[in-house]
Scaffold this motif. Sequence first.
Motif, PDB file in Angstrom:
ATOM      1  N   LEU A 156       0.974  -1.170  -0.082  1.00 13.33           N
ATOM      2  CA  LEU A 156      -0.055  -0.046   0.008  1.00 13.33           C
ATOM      3  C   LEU A 156       0.865   1.258   0.049  1.00 13.33           C
ATOM      4  CD1 LEU A 156      -2.552  -1.237   2.567  1.00 13.33           C
ATOM      5  CD2 LEU A 156      -2.892  -1.081   0.183  1.00 13.33           C
ATOM      6  N   SER A 199       0.954   5.734  -0.533  1.00 15.52           N
ATOM      7  CA  SER A 199      -0.290   6.874  -0.312  1.00 15.52           C
ATOM      8  C   SER A 199       0.028   7.821  -1.600  1.00 15.52           C
ATOM      9  CB  SER A 199       0.039   7.846   0.977  1.00 15.52           C
ATOM     10  OG  SER A 199       1.589   8.072   0.754  1.00 15.52           O
ATOM     11  N   PHE A 204      -8.131   2.561  -8.868  1.00 13.63           N
ATOM     12  CA  PHE A 204      -7.539   3.347  -8.075  1.00 13.63           C
ATOM     13  C   PHE A 204      -5.981   3.431  -8.548  1.00 13.63           C
ATOM     14  CE2 PHE A 204      -7.492  -1.148  -6.909  1.00 13.63           C
ATOM     15  CZ  PHE A 204      -6.335  -1.476  -6.740  1.00 13.63           C
ATOM     16  N   LEU A 258      -0.164  -0.304  -4.651  1.00  8.23           N
ATOM     17  CA  LEU A 258      -1.634  -0.221  -4.581  1.00  8.23           C
ATOM     18  C   LEU A 258      -1.940   1.227  -3.999  1.00  8.23           C
ATOM     19  CD1 LEU A 258      -2.840  -3.621  -3.196  1.00  8.23           C
ATOM     20  CD2 LEU A 258      -2.467  -2.895  -5.690  1.00  8.23           C
ATOM     21  N   GLU A 259      -2.350   2.305  -4.496  1.00  9.13           N
ATOM     22  CA  GLU A 259      -2.548   3.629  -4.032  1.00  9.13           C
ATOM     23  C   GLU A 259      -4.009   3.617  -3.421  1.00  9.13           C
ATOM     24  OE1 GLU A 259      -2.968   8.326  -4.895  1.00  9.13           O
ATOM     25  OE2 GLU A 259      -1.260   7.024  -6.188  1.00  9.13           O
ATOM     26  N   LEU A 260      -4.081   2.903  -2.105  1.00  7.94           N
ATOM     27  CA  LEU A 260      -5.271   2.673  -1.079  1.00  7.94           C
ATOM     28  C   LEU A 260      -4.871   3.247   0.293  1.00  7.94           C
ATOM     29  CD1 LEU A 260      -6.215  -0.571  -2.600  1.00  7.94           C
ATOM     30  CD2 LEU A 260      -7.363   1.503  -3.076  1.00  7.94           C
ATOM     31  N   ASN A 311      -4.034   2.973   4.075  1.00  7.90           N
ATOM     32  CA  ASN A 311      -3.446   1.795   4.614  1.00  7.90           C
ATOM     33  C   ASN A 311      -3.992   1.816   6.086  1.00  7.90           C
ATOM     34  OD1 ASN A 311      -1.746   0.380   6.080  1.00  7.90           O
ATOM     35  ND2 ASN A 311       0.381   1.517   5.268  1.00  7.90           N
TER      36      ASN A 311
END
Length: 122
Positions: free
Chosen positions: A12, A14, A40, A55-57, A59
């Motif tokens: 993950l 940001s 995303f 994965l820009e999700l 955290n």
Amino acid sequence: MALLGIHHVSVLVSNTGEALAFYRDILGLGLDPNRPELGFGGAWLEVGAQQVHLLELPNPDLIAGRPDHVGRDRHFAFTVDDLDDIIRRLEQAGVAYTSSRSGRRAVFCRDPDGNGIELIGS
């Protein structure tokens, strides 16, 4: 049935751009242009036959309070053909690292989002 290997790990992040500056520009991973639109941000990076998926999700994990030495925390490891070059790249970029306490020729660091990484000289 037998497991045959690791296909990819997902981390993950940001900010995909900042993560790419670390994984692609400092560590030298190649960008896989075949990542589909997933709704995303993120990127797929090549590491030999394996991949790292950014994965820009959001955290859910705490970043503060993690062990100073990444070897005592969750992490994934890369083998590298020139550990001295990687160390130079980390130092030039101002990325903190610690040496392995096992006696192996390896260093540990964190990406911009605190994900733990071990780099092992081959």
